[in-house]
Write an enzyme that holds these catalytic residues in place. Structure first.
Site, PDB file in Angstrom:
ATOM      1  CB  CYS A   1      11.699 -27.754   2.656  1.00  0.00           C
ATOM      2  SG  CYS A   1      13.101 -27.189   3.650  1.00  0.00           S
TER       3      CYS A   1
ATOM      4  CB  CYS B   1      14.930 -29.742   2.750  1.00  0.00           C
ATOM      5  SG  CYS B   1      14.093 -29.152   4.211  1.00  0.00           S
ATOM      6  CG  ASP B   2      14.102 -31.126  -0.904  1.00  0.00           C
ATOM      7  OD1 ASP B   2      14.818 -31.884  -0.222  1.00  0.00           O
ATOM      8  OD2 ASP B   2      12.861 -31.112  -0.835  1.00  0.00           O
TER       9      ASP B   2
END
Length: 328
Positions: A151, A154-155
């Site tokens: 993701c 997300c990261d």
């Protein structure tokens, strides 16, 4: 559908308190599940949503959603899903943040079990979606959270100034790569073919982005590093040569697996684990309906999932109207 049917079958409790029996239980809380819940709850059907492993579905890991109708400037994925959840709850749906661990579709009412609860339902909508497919490497598991991600939204911010690798060639891979250019020094897309499968507009954006380059006809055979990722081992499929490609992170975007493990032996699926449907949203089990990525390996869009959720809810409403009328 007559009001008498609704009144005789619904006993909605204020505050969303849990009960042992519901008219319809929806498994999954992505666009398909929550859209279905909006429709069933608005139709005064006693509705329980069991959210699953990722409440809100994959859009909870998405940045700006640009292609969902009604938002000309886009909307943040988690915001969209929280709005859907609030809308379902407004109409009276109960949403339980829990995971279904087993089901029994052999008898009606159907039985849905979580870790410590048991529920019955006259109808079920399966909207459990799909999960990212993995490379299947031991090193992939070893470096999970240490440079391997599924993701970018997300990261991505954790990889500022890094050289990154994205594995895949479809829309997801190119979207991940484009997003990562906001943080990364360089992004290399590793794809096993010599052309992308992504949509034309995404390809154009990738080809014209100076931070993105391509490693064609190649696969990642291993992920290397000490405490964190520092390289991948690449195999060129045309020459069979192997070489190391330095990078600070690997983002895997090679497709998804339907979340249907708990339904094996209970319902008809294809060879890939997607649930088979007939008559729009019906499974082979009378009273069990299906919506979204759990049966759709082709479109896999938030708007199509929502559309399937609407269809499944309307089909459930008709099914229950006939069932309750017959049982009078």
């Amino acid at each position: 559908m007559s009001n008498s049917i609704h009144i005789s079958t619904i006993s909605m409790e204020e505050g969303g308190e849990l009960k042992p029996k519901y008219s319809v239980i929806i498994l999954g809380s992505g666009p398909a599940g929550l859209t279905a819940a909006i429709y069933t709850a608005r139709a005064k059907l006693d509705t329980l949503v069991i959210s699953g492993n990722l409440p809100g579905g994959q859009l909870m890991n998405t940045g700006t959603v640009e292609n969902f109708p009604g938002f000309p400037h886009g909307i943040f994925g988690p915001e969209l899903m929280m709005n859907m959840r609030a809308q379902a709850e407004r109409f009276g749906a109960t949403i339980l943040d829990d995971v279904a661990t087993s089901v029994d579709f052999m008898h009606n009412p159907f039985i849905i079990n979580t870790v410590d609860k048991r529920f019955e339902a006259d109808a079920v909508i399966i909207a459990t979606g799909a999960s990212p497919r993995k490379l299947g490497l031991k090193s992939e598991e070893r470096f999970a959270g240490k440079g391997v991600s599924y993701c970018a939204t997300c990261d991505g911010p954790f990889f500022k100034g890094e050289d990154l690798v994205v594995v895949g060639g479809g829309d997801s891979a190119v979207e991940e790569a484009l997003f990562l250019t906001k943080f990364a020094n360089r992004v290399q897309i590793v794809h096993r073919r010599d052309k992308l499968r992504a949509s034309k507009i995404l390809q154009e954006r990738a080809f014209t982005n100076p931070k993105i380059s391509f490693v064609w006809n190649s696969v990642v055979e291993d992920i290397l590093g000490d405490r964190k990722v520092n390289a991948v081992l690449i195999r060129d499929l045309t020459t069979d040569k192997r070489y190391e490609l330095k990078c600070g992170g690997v983002f895997v975007a090679i497709g998804h697996e339907p979340n249907t493990q708990i339904f094996k032996g209970q319902i008809d699926m294809d060879e890939h684990g997607y649930i088979k449907v007939r008559d729009r949203t019906r499974s082979n089990i009378d009273g069990v309906f299906v919506a979204g990525d759990v049966h759709d390996p082709v479109y896999r869009q938030a708007i199509t999932a929502a559309g399937f959720g609407c269809m499944a809810a309307l089909d459930v409403e008709r099914y229950l109207a006939e069932k309750y009328h017959h049982n009078k």
